[in-house]
Design a protein around this motif. Structure first.
Motif: not given
Length: 193
Positions: A35-43
């Motif tokens: 249903t969705k594309i999620e791009i996450k960068v967590a620091g």
């Protein structure tokens, strides 16, 4: 320390691609769940996320920058808004224009300042102008000009001249004073009293 990369594939959860940089304490994740594309960068200090569905792209981050060597164009067919909860700056190194096919309203809860280094001009109904420039200021109209002050109107200058091509009436409902070091009242017919 090498990066740790994993790919998870699940018929229900979709695909999850994860890259872990333990030295920098950063984890990058891409999730596609159908249903969705999620791009996450967590620091350690912040997390940025781009979420795309069939109708919407949402970007959440600590700082957002767009840089183009040439043009940037944004167009919408519905109401649009730009909101800052801190100061807001729009700046151009060349001419800047704000236009509307309808009304334009500028308001400030406190001061509103308009400043031009050489000239500031306001035009209404094509023929009424207020011009502020280094040589002086002028207020012109081809129709009637009205000045009204509920308490007081003051005009002060080294020389003040009022001239009417036709009739001139000076009237006061209270005391009226005309005073000068030398006062001249002239006319073919002068009525006093």
């Amino acid at each position: 320390m090498p990066l740790v990369c994993t790919i998870e594939m699940d018929k229900a959860a979709g695909i999850t691609l994860t890259v872990v940089n333990a030295d920098a304490s950063i984890t990058q994740t891409i999730v596609m769940d159908g249903t969705k594309i999620e791009i996450k960068v967590a620091g350690d200090s912040a997390t940025s996320t781009i979420t795309q569905t069939s109708e919407k792209i949402a970007i959440a981050c600590k700082q957002f920058e767009v840089t183009a060597d040439e043009t940037i164009t944004m167009t919408s067919t519905k109401a649009s808004s730009f909101t800052s909860q801190d100061t807001f700056l729009v700046q151009s190194t060349k001419d800047a224009t704000i236009t509307s096919d309808a009304n334009v309203a500028i308001s400030g809860a406190q001061d509103v300042t308009v400043e031009g280094t050489t000239k500031v001009g306001l035009t209404g109904a094509s023929t009424n102008t207020l011009t502020l420039e280094s040589a002086g200021a002028s207020l012109k109209t081809t129709a009637t000009l009205s000045l009204e002050g509920t308490t007081q109107i003051s005009a002060k200058g080294a020389m003040i001249e009022a001239k009417a091509d036709g009739m001139m009436n000076l009237e006061s409902s209270g005391i009226a004073t005309l005073k000068g070091s030398m006062t001249n009242v002239q006319g073919n017919l002068v009525n006093l009293g």
